[in-house]
Design a protein around this motif. Structure first.
Motif, short mmCIF file in Angstrom:
data_model
loop_
_atom_site.label_atom_id
_atom_site.label_comp_id
_atom_site.label_asym_id
_atom_site.label_seq_id
_atom_site.Cartn_x
_atom_site.Cartn_y
_atom_site.Cartn_z
N CYS A 135 9.89 -5.89 8.07
CA CYS A 135 8.80 -5.49 8.98
C CYS A 135 8.11 -6.76 9.51
O CYS A 135 7.80 -6.87 10.71
CB CYS A 135 7.76 -4.64 8.25
SG CYS A 135 8.26 -2.95 7.97
N GLN A 136 7.89 -7.72 8.61
CA GLN A 136 7.23 -8.96 9.03
C GLN A 136 8.12 -9.76 9.97
O GLN A 136 7.67 -10.29 10.98
CB GLN A 136 6.84 -9.78 7.79
CG GLN A 136 5.67 -9.15 7.06
CD GLN A 136 5.48 -9.66 5.63
OE1 GLN A 136 6.40 -10.28 5.07
NE2 GLN A 136 4.33 -9.40 5.03
N LYS A 137 9.40 -9.82 9.63
CA LYS A 137 10.36 -10.57 10.45
C LYS A 137 10.38 -10.04 11.89
O LYS A 137 10.54 -10.78 12.84
CB LYS A 137 11.73 -10.42 9.79
CG LYS A 137 12.95 -10.94 10.51
CD LYS A 137 14.18 -10.67 9.61
CE LYS A 137 15.46 -10.62 10.40
NZ LYS A 137 16.16 -11.87 10.48
N HIS A 138 10.20 -8.72 12.03
CA HIS A 138 10.26 -8.11 13.36
C HIS A 138 8.87 -7.84 13.95
O HIS A 138 8.76 -7.16 14.99
CB HIS A 138 11.08 -6.82 13.31
CG HIS A 138 12.55 -7.08 13.13
ND1 HIS A 138 13.35 -7.56 14.14
CD2 HIS A 138 13.35 -6.98 12.04
CE1 HIS A 138 14.58 -7.72 13.69
NE2 HIS A 138 14.61 -7.38 12.42
N GLY A 139 7.84 -8.32 13.27
CA GLY A 139 6.49 -8.22 13.83
C GLY A 139 5.93 -6.80 13.90
O GLY A 139 5.11 -6.50 14.77
N VAL A 140 6.38 -5.92 12.99
CA VAL A 140 5.87 -4.54 13.04
C VAL A 140 5.18 -4.12 11.74
O VAL A 140 4.97 -2.93 11.50
CB VAL A 140 7.01 -3.52 13.38
CG1 VAL A 140 7.47 -3.68 14.82
CG2 VAL A 140 8.19 -3.67 12.42
N ALA A 141 4.84 -5.11 10.92
CA ALA A 141 4.23 -4.79 9.61
C ALA A 141 2.91 -4.03 9.77
O ALA A 141 2.56 -3.22 8.93
CB ALA A 141 4.03 -6.07 8.81
N ASN A 142 2.21 -4.27 10.86
CA ASN A 142 0.92 -3.57 11.05
C ASN A 142 1.10 -2.17 11.62
O ASN A 142 0.15 -1.41 11.73
CB ASN A 142 -0.01 -4.40 11.95
CG ASN A 142 0.62 -4.67 13.30
OD1 ASN A 142 1.83 -4.48 13.48
ND2 ASN A 142 -0.17 -5.08 14.27
N ARG A 143 2.32 -1.83 12.00
CA ARG A 143 2.55 -0.51 12.62
C ARG A 143 3.32 0.44 11.73
O ARG A 143 3.47 1.62 12.02
CB ARG A 143 3.32 -0.70 13.94
CG ARG A 143 2.52 -1.54 14.93
CD ARG A 143 3.02 -1.41 16.31
NE ARG A 143 3.77 -0.18 16.46
CZ ARG A 143 5.01 -0.13 16.91
NH1 ARG A 143 5.64 -1.22 17.26
NH2 ARG A 143 5.61 1.02 17.04
N ILE A 144 3.86 -0.09 10.62
CA ILE A 144 4.63 0.77 9.71
C ILE A 144 3.90 0.80 8.38
O ILE A 144 3.59 -0.24 7.80
CB ILE A 144 6.06 0.21 9.53
CG1 ILE A 144 6.82 0.30 10.85
CG2 ILE A 144 6.80 0.98 8.43
CD1 ILE A 144 8.20 -0.31 10.82
N CYS A 145 3.63 2.01 7.91
CA CYS A 145 2.93 2.16 6.64
C CYS A 145 3.97 2.40 5.55
O CYS A 145 4.57 3.47 5.48
CB CYS A 145 1.96 3.34 6.78
SG CYS A 145 1.04 3.65 5.30
N LEU A 146 4.23 1.37 4.74
CA LEU A 146 5.23 1.49 3.67
C LEU A 146 4.56 2.10 2.44
O LEU A 146 3.49 1.66 2.02
CB LEU A 146 5.79 0.11 3.30
CG LEU A 146 6.60 -0.61 4.39
CD1 LEU A 146 6.95 -2.01 3.95
CD2 LEU A 146 7.87 0.18 4.72
N LEU A 147 5.20 3.13 1.86
CA LEU A 147 4.59 3.84 0.74
C LEU A 147 5.60 3.98 -0.39
O LEU A 147 6.75 4.40 -0.16
CB LEU A 147 4.16 5.25 1.18
CG LEU A 147 3.11 5.32 2.30
CD1 LEU A 147 3.05 6.72 2.88
CD2 LEU A 147 1.75 4.91 1.74
N GLN A 148 5.16 3.66 -1.60
CA GLN A 148 6.07 3.77 -2.74
C GLN A 148 5.94 5.16 -3.36
O GLN A 148 4.82 5.63 -3.62
CB GLN A 148 5.74 2.68 -3.76
CG GLN A 148 6.83 2.46 -4.79
CD GLN A 148 6.69 3.36 -6.01
OE1 GLN A 148 5.58 3.66 -6.41
NE2 GLN A 148 7.81 3.77 -6.60
N GLY A 149 7.06 5.81 -3.59
CA GLY A 149 7.02 7.10 -4.26
C GLY A 149 8.27 7.91 -3.95
O GLY A 149 9.12 7.50 -3.16
#
Ligand code: GLN
Length: 294
Positions: free
Chosen positions: A163-177
């Motif tokens: 996500c960081q590499k492609h500059g979308v970390a602020n637009r994708i909410c990663l959730l563990q579960g």
């Protein structure tokens, strides 16, 4: 490029590697040889083909043949190089995630067709792995809110890196579960490439591929995880919402019958991949389905 000259040129090393890979039944020997050679020298495709007469240093030669040996022992090229192309984008992969398959690009295509007309403002991907599907969607859908879940913490670390590499970390909410458990709200579109390999067929695949069994093991009939997800849809998919599910060869009937039993009035379609194998099941809920299935 600099280096102590030997008599082996890029062209010769490339051709020799291709012969060895082919003789060892490695599919796509040409492409794999190219990727390993480029990884050894840290060069682009263009540089490789422009400089075929370059002479490898003995160190470079040694490194290259070591990579070829790793490939011959079964390690996938994507894990050796740490790179895999998917939907035209480059993703980091390591053995904590499944290597994205070309046939999964169909999931992205179907999702984009549904979402590009603006009727799918929220999307969730279940079991995101390295994040290839979710990130490909985010890069094509700048207005869409995207959640991506995975039960594996190490897989989520890889997804975050991508996500960081492609500059979308602020637009994708990663959730563990597990599955949809960590989802914060019902969504309009759910996408899933869950494990769907039968447990009995798993060990040869995982041993050969070095891939995580967690990402492939679909239980005794291969469909356990898919059924688990389908049972959760009622609470997590909005009315008029849609599910896109990747399936394996021969699973069409079992999955569509199961979905039909859960959602009698939903629209169900199956789309084959480029190889003609039924690959993506899509389920569209009618507006009033939310309270139908128990
Ligand atoms: N298509 C993969 C394979 O055949 C399986 C992926 C999955 O289980 N989701 O190896």
């Amino acid at each position: 490029m600099t280096g102590e000259a030997t008599s082996v040129t890029l062209k010769q090393a490339f051709s020799h590697a291709r012969d060895i890979l082919t003789a060892n039944n490695i599919e796509d020997a040409y492409l794999e040889g190219e990727l390993l050679l480029r990884h050894t020298l840290k060069i682009s495709r263009v540089q490789l083909y422009l400089d075929l007469d370059y002479e490898l240093s003995s160190k470079q030669e040694e490194t290259f043949w070591h990579l070829i040996e790793r490939r011959l022992s079964g390690e996938p090229t994507a894990y050796i190089t740490g790179h895999r192309q998917f939907y035209g984008f480059d993703f980091y992969v390591d053995p904590s995630v499944l290597i994205p398959r070309p046939e999964s690009e169909l999931l992205v295509e179907k999702a984009l067709k549904l979402a590009q007309n603006g009727t799918m403002p929220t999307i969730a991907e279940v079991g995101t792995g390295c994040g290839a599907i979710t990130i490909s969607l985010a890069l094509n859908l700048p207005q869409t809110k995207i959640y991506a879940t995975d039960i594996s913490v190490s897989a989520l670390k890889v997804a975050l890196f991508n996500c960081q590499k492609h500059g979308v970390a602020n637009r994708i909410c990663l959730l563990q579960g597990d599955m949809l458990d960590p989802l914060l709200e019902p969504v309009d579109l759910i996408i899933a490439n869950l494990p769907y390999v039968k447990e009995s067929e798993l060990s040869p695949i995982c041993l050969a591929n070095f891939e995580p069994p967690l990402a492939l093991n679909g239980g005794s009939d291969g469909l356990e995880k898919i059924r688990q997800l389908c049972r959760q849809l009622n609470n997590q998919l909005c009315p008029d919402g849609c599910l896109l599910l990747e399936i394996g060869q021969g699973q069409r009937k079992a999955i569509t019958t199961f979905l039909r039993s859960l959602f009698p009035s939903a629209k169900i379609e199956v789309t084959p991949d480029l190889g003609g194998i039924d690959r993506v099941v899509s389920l569209t809920l009618p507006s009033d389905t939310l309270h139908q299935a128990g």
